[in-house]
Design a protein around this motif. Structure first.
Motif, PDB file in Angstrom:
ATOM      1  N   ARG A 188       0.836  -1.201   0.000  1.00 53.95           N
ATOM      2  CA  ARG A 188       0.000   0.000   0.000  1.00 53.95           C
ATOM      3  C   ARG A 188       0.869   1.248   0.000  1.00 53.95           C
ATOM      4  N   GLU A 189       0.975   1.845  -1.121  1.00 54.41           N
ATOM      5  CA  GLU A 189       1.695   3.104  -1.323  1.00 54.41           C
ATOM      6  C   GLU A 189       3.155   3.036  -0.862  1.00 54.41           C
ATOM      7  N   LYS A 190       3.668   1.826  -0.687  1.00 59.43           N
ATOM      8  CA  LYS A 190       5.080   1.629  -0.315  1.00 59.43           C
ATOM      9  C   LYS A 190       5.457   2.477   0.905  1.00 59.43           C
ATOM     10  N   LEU A 191       4.646   2.387   1.942  1.00 56.34           N
ATOM     11  CA  LEU A 191       4.852   3.244   3.113  1.00 56.34           C
ATOM     12  C   LEU A 191       5.902   2.700   4.078  1.00 56.34           C
ATOM     13  N   VAL A 192       6.213   1.415   3.967  1.00 58.63           N
ATOM     14  CA  VAL A 192       7.025   0.768   4.989  1.00 58.63           C
ATOM     15  C   VAL A 192       8.280   0.151   4.373  1.00 58.63           C
ATOM     16  N   ASP A 193       9.406   0.307   5.069  1.00 62.99           N
ATOM     17  CA  ASP A 193      10.669  -0.305   4.628  1.00 62.99           C
ATOM     18  C   ASP A 193      10.928  -1.637   5.314  1.00 62.99           C
ATOM     19  N   VAL A 194      10.488  -1.770   6.571  1.00 58.72           N
ATOM     20  CA  VAL A 194      10.800  -2.955   7.366  1.00 58.72           C
ATOM     21  C   VAL A 194       9.558  -3.437   8.097  1.00 58.72           C
ATOM     22  N   LEU A 195       9.339  -4.751   8.075  1.00 60.23           N
ATOM     23  CA  LEU A 195       8.285  -5.384   8.862  1.00 60.23           C
ATOM     24  C   LEU A 195       8.908  -6.452   9.740  1.00 60.23           C
ATOM     25  N   ALA A 196       8.582  -6.451  11.032  1.00 63.01           N
ATOM     26  CA  ALA A 196       9.060  -7.499  11.934  1.00 63.01           C
ATOM     27  C   ALA A 196       7.926  -7.899  12.863  1.00 63.01           C
ATOM     28  N   GLY A 197       7.526  -9.154  12.787  1.00 54.64           N
ATOM     29  CA  GLY A 197       6.470  -9.662  13.650  1.00 54.64           C
ATOM     30  C   GLY A 197       6.949  -9.817  15.082  1.00 54.64           C
ATOM     31  N   PRO A 198       6.049 -10.185  16.007  1.00 50.99           N
ATOM     32  CA  PRO A 198       6.401 -10.267  17.434  1.00 50.99           C
ATOM     33  C   PRO A 198       7.505 -11.261  17.754  1.00 50.99           C
ATOM     34  N   ASP A 199       7.714 -12.252  16.885  1.00 48.89           N
ATOM     35  CA  ASP A 199       8.751 -13.252  17.141  1.00 48.89           C
ATOM     36  C   ASP A 199      10.007 -13.042  16.301  1.00 48.89           C
ATOM     37  N   ALA A 200      10.120 -11.889  15.640  1.00 51.38           N
ATOM     38  CA  ALA A 200      11.231 -11.659  14.704  1.00 51.38           C
ATOM     39  C   ALA A 200      12.124 -10.490  15.099  1.00 51.38           C
ATOM     40  N   TYR A 201      12.080 -10.066  16.354  1.00 50.65           N
ATOM     41  CA  TYR A 201      12.871  -8.897  16.751  1.00 50.65           C
ATOM     42  C   TYR A 201      14.374  -9.155  16.695  1.00 50.65           C
ATOM     43  N   ARG A 202      14.777 -10.404  16.874  1.00 49.38           N
ATOM     44  CA  ARG A 202      16.208 -10.712  16.759  1.00 49.38           C
ATOM     45  C   ARG A 202      16.731 -10.421  15.354  1.00 49.38           C
ATOM     46  N   ASP A 203      15.822 -10.458  14.384  1.00 50.32           N
ATOM     47  CA  ASP A 203      16.204 -10.271  12.984  1.00 50.32           C
ATOM     48  C   ASP A 203      16.208  -8.797  12.574  1.00 50.32           C
ATOM     49  N   LEU A 204      15.868  -7.900  13.486  1.00 50.72           N
ATOM     50  CA  LEU A 204      15.772  -6.484  13.141  1.00 50.72           C
ATOM     51  C   LEU A 204      17.053  -5.900  12.545  1.00 50.72           C
ATOM     52  N   PRO A 205      18.238  -6.163  13.119  1.00 52.08           N
ATOM     53  CA  PRO A 205      19.456  -5.591  12.519  1.00 52.08           C
ATOM     54  C   PRO A 205      19.643  -6.001  11.057  1.00 52.08           C
ATOM     55  N   ARG A 206      19.376  -7.261  10.740  1.00 52.95           N
ATOM     56  CA  ARG A 206      19.524  -7.701   9.346  1.00 52.95           C
ATOM     57  C   ARG A 206      18.480  -7.043   8.457  1.00 52.95           C
ATOM     58  N   LEU A 207      17.235  -6.955   8.943  1.00 58.70           N
ATOM     59  CA  LEU A 207      16.179  -6.337   8.151  1.00 58.70           C
ATOM     60  C   LEU A 207      16.504  -4.881   7.842  1.00 58.70           C
ATOM     61  N   LEU A 208      17.029  -4.165   8.823  1.00 63.86           N
ATOM     62  CA  LEU A 208      17.397  -2.764   8.602  1.00 63.86           C
ATOM     63  C   LEU A 208      18.564  -2.644   7.635  1.00 63.86           C
ATOM     64  N   ALA A 209      19.490  -3.611   7.678  1.00 63.66           N
ATOM     65  CA  ALA A 209      20.606  -3.598   6.732  1.00 63.66           C
ATOM     66  C   ALA A 209      20.107  -3.806   5.312  1.00 63.66           C
ATOM     67  N   VAL A 210      19.137  -4.698   5.131  1.00 62.83           N
ATOM     68  CA  VAL A 210      18.545  -4.919   3.803  1.00 62.83           C
ATOM     69  C   VAL A 210      17.838  -3.654   3.336  1.00 62.83           C
ATOM     70  N   ALA A 211      17.105  -3.009   4.248  1.00 62.52           N
ATOM     71  CA  ALA A 211      16.405  -1.772   3.888  1.00 62.52           C
ATOM     72  C   ALA A 211      17.377  -0.675   3.484  1.00 62.52           C
ATOM     73  N   ASP A 212      18.548  -0.644   4.101  1.00 60.01           N
ATOM     74  CA  ASP A 212      19.560   0.344   3.728  1.00 60.01           C
ATOM     75  C   ASP A 212      20.015   0.170   2.289  1.00 60.01           C
ATOM     76  N   GLY A 213      19.887  -1.062   1.777  1.00 58.65           N
ATOM     77  CA  GLY A 213      20.242  -1.322   0.388  1.00 58.65           C
ATOM     78  C   GLY A 213      19.149  -0.954  -0.593  1.00 58.65           C
TER      79      GLY A 213
END
Length: 579
Positions: A188-213
């Motif tokens: 929807r209108e490309k509003l979000v760069d990163v999504l992390a569900g309640p069990d995926a917070y450990r993956d946040l650093p990697r997700l943000l690194a991908v978004a930086d790309g």
């Protein structure tokens, strides 16, 4: 002989020449002499020969380096390759959190921040300075989700106006809404760069690194095991004197209206050793009140150690049942609560949000016996009608609920009760609504959380029931419930006028800098003047009141939402017990 072009050429190092072509047969006689089976074998042998003489895996990954390791040897790391974790480092980038919804989301914010801080991120309270904005979201009601959509529009507009000389702003959605609306959020209108569900917070650093790309990054997988037991949350409670401690995640109850099992997954409990370690750490930091958190907090069941896994079945409140089979073994909520209460006798212990089915007598007796376990119980009813309770799949009747209330008041005479109610659930009639009003009057709650029903996708109600109560009817019934709730709360609160209450001071009142506010054991808000008071009962010397202090307050007046009084001496849980 016809030859092919080299198969592989690696920049920076001349690779051995491997050939695709093989010598062709020189005559038609030779071709004619070969049988079909021989031809197939020749083709197969030729293919094997090409594979054997072709490039090895090392040629691809190490072609630019010096010599290749011999077969069976391991190549050593060199400085030209990034370490596995390098791309997930924060490099002092600033992250800004906004938290919506329940107290579990407050705790999730602290967990996510703990993970990012370890990777070199910095936290900022100034949105304008942020490189990353993370919204910790709620999906329980439609209004909460609409708030997030509106906020995303605002943040996206700010993102577009950001100067090109600064790094692009990254926007992330964490929590329940990320799991429930992953497709809509990403498209929807490309509003979000990163999504992390309640069990995926450990993956946040990697997700943000991908978004930086420049790519969108998402991980909304639910887990049967994740409890974040090894992560100590970075506490950001008011003035640092109250804190939340998550003890379990997920829910197995599958109430027909509830989205939680689908956004947070199945129940799993954090090991008791990890919980006690965090509570001890908070006690050492001077925290005076801890609230144990869980979607169904009193169904806690730790099976992490063999000695906990006996054959005893879970005990339920009398007259209650579940849609799942009774669970066996594990260290139960009463055991945990007793161990937590022993950590610091001068620290208050609360818990939320429980389910009425999980209040066997041993839990109630423990609350009554322990001075530092608050005599306040949240007892979500949701409706006063048996017909609606059955449609909600709550596992009890009105009569069983009222029997539980009577049992609680018998074991804990000075208990304070709070509750949740939903107005306008599927099929609710006017008579059903009147039964809810009568239940509110009969029980007498101090605090209530009341909402009009909003249908959630994925739930049992969405698939099997019809949302057939008109919006205006829902709203009218909600307002009537709120009105009755306030009448009863004022009556219940008036009963403590003239009494002496031990209050944990939270800080200045929001309405006046001349007043302070705090909460009683029963979780009622108390407002009282800011003034120096005796350091203890019967003492002549005085001291100012600070946030985090226990003070004795005489209650002078009451309303449906708060009490007013005057503090007269400093105290503590243990000292009050001796008075």
């Amino acid at each position: 002989m016809r030859t092919g072009k080299p198969f592989l050429c690696v920049y920076g190092r001349r690779a051995p020449l491997r050939w695709l072509g093989q010598p062709r047969a020189c005559s038609s006689a030779a071709r004619a002499a070969a049988s079909p089976g021989e031809k197939r074998r020749a083709v197969s042998d030729g293919f094997r020969s090409q594979v054997a003489s072709g490039p090895r895996f090392q040629d691809f990954i190490k072609g630019a380096s010096g010599t290749l390791p011999a077969d069976g040897e391991h190549a050593e790391e060199d400085g030209h390759y990034l370490s596995e974790d390098w791309g997930a480092m924060g490099h002092s980038r600033k992250v800004y959190f906004e938290t919506y919804g329940c107290q579990m989301n407050v705790n999730d914010t602290e967990i996510a921040w703990s993970i990012l801080r370890e990777k070199g991120y910095q936290r900022t309270a100034d949105l304008k300075q942020a490189d990353v904005v993370l919204l910790v979201t709620c999906s329980v009601r439609e209004k909460a989700e609409q708030t997030i959509w509106n906020r995303l529009q605002q943040l996206t507009a700010m993102k577009r106006k950001r100067p090109k000389t600064t790094s692009p702003l990254k926007i992330g959605i964490l929590g329940c809404m990320a799991e429930r609306l992953k497709t809509e959020l990403l498209e929807r209108e490309k509003l979000v760069d990163v999504l992390a569900g309640p069990d995926a917070y450990r993956d946040l650093p990697r997700l943000l690194a991908v978004a930086d790309g420049g790519q969108q990054a998402s991980n909304v997988l639910l887990s049967l095991e994740e409890t974040y037991a090894d992560i100590m949350p970075v506490q950001h409670a008011a003035q640092g004197h109250s804190a939340f401690v998550s003890i379990m995640r997920g829910c197995d109850n599958m109430c027909s209206y509830c989205i939680v099992p689908f956004t947070r997954g199945r129940e799993r409990s954090r090991p008791v050793s990890s919980i006690l370690e965090e509570v001890r750490m908070l006690s050492d930091q001077g925290v005076k009140e801890v609230t144990l958190l869980g979607q169904n907090v009193n169904s806690y069941r730790d099976t992490s150690e063999e000695q906990f896994c006996g054959s005893e079945r879970t005990k339920l409140s009398r007259g209650f049942n579940t849609i799942y089979q009774t669970k066996q073994g594990g260290l139960r909520f009463s055991d945990l609560l007793e161990r937590v209460a022993r950590v610091d006798p001068d620290m208050r212990i609360r818990f939320t949000s429980p389910h009425p089915k999980d209040f066997p007598d041993e839990v109630l007796q423990l609350i009554a016996e322990r001075q530092n376990i608050c005599k306040q119980i949240h007892l979500p009813a949701q409706s006063g009608s048996n017909q609606v309770l059955k449609a909600m799949r709550r596992g009890y009747t009105r009569e069983a609920y009222l029997d539980l209330v009577d049992n609680i008041k018998r074991i804990i005479p000075d208990v304070s009760l709070s509750s949740d109610f939903i107005s306008g659930f599927c099929g609710e009639t006017e008579d059903d609504h009147q039964q809810t009003l009568s239940l509110i009057r009969e029980v007498g709650y101090n605090v209530g959380f009341l909402f009009a029903y909003s249908m959630r996708k994925k739930t049992h109600a969405f698939h099997r029931l019809q949302d057939d109560v008109a919006p205006q009817v829902k709203q009218r019934r909600l307002e009537e419930c709120i009105g009755v709730f306030r009448e009863e709360a004022e009556r219940v609160n008036a009963a403590v006028v003239g009494s002496r209450q031990l209050v944990l001071v939270e800080g200045e009142s929001k309405r006046s800098v001349e007043d302070l506010c705090g909460r009683t054991d029963g979780n009622m808000k108390v407002i009282f003047p800011k003034e120096d008071i005796a350091v203890q009962a019967s003492a002549s010397n005085t001291a100012p009141i600070r946030a985090g202090d226990y003070v004795l307050v005489k209650i002078l007046s009451a309303s449906s939402q708060s009490l007013r009084g005057r503090a007269y001496c400093h105290s503590s849980l243990r000292r009050t017990l001796m008075l």
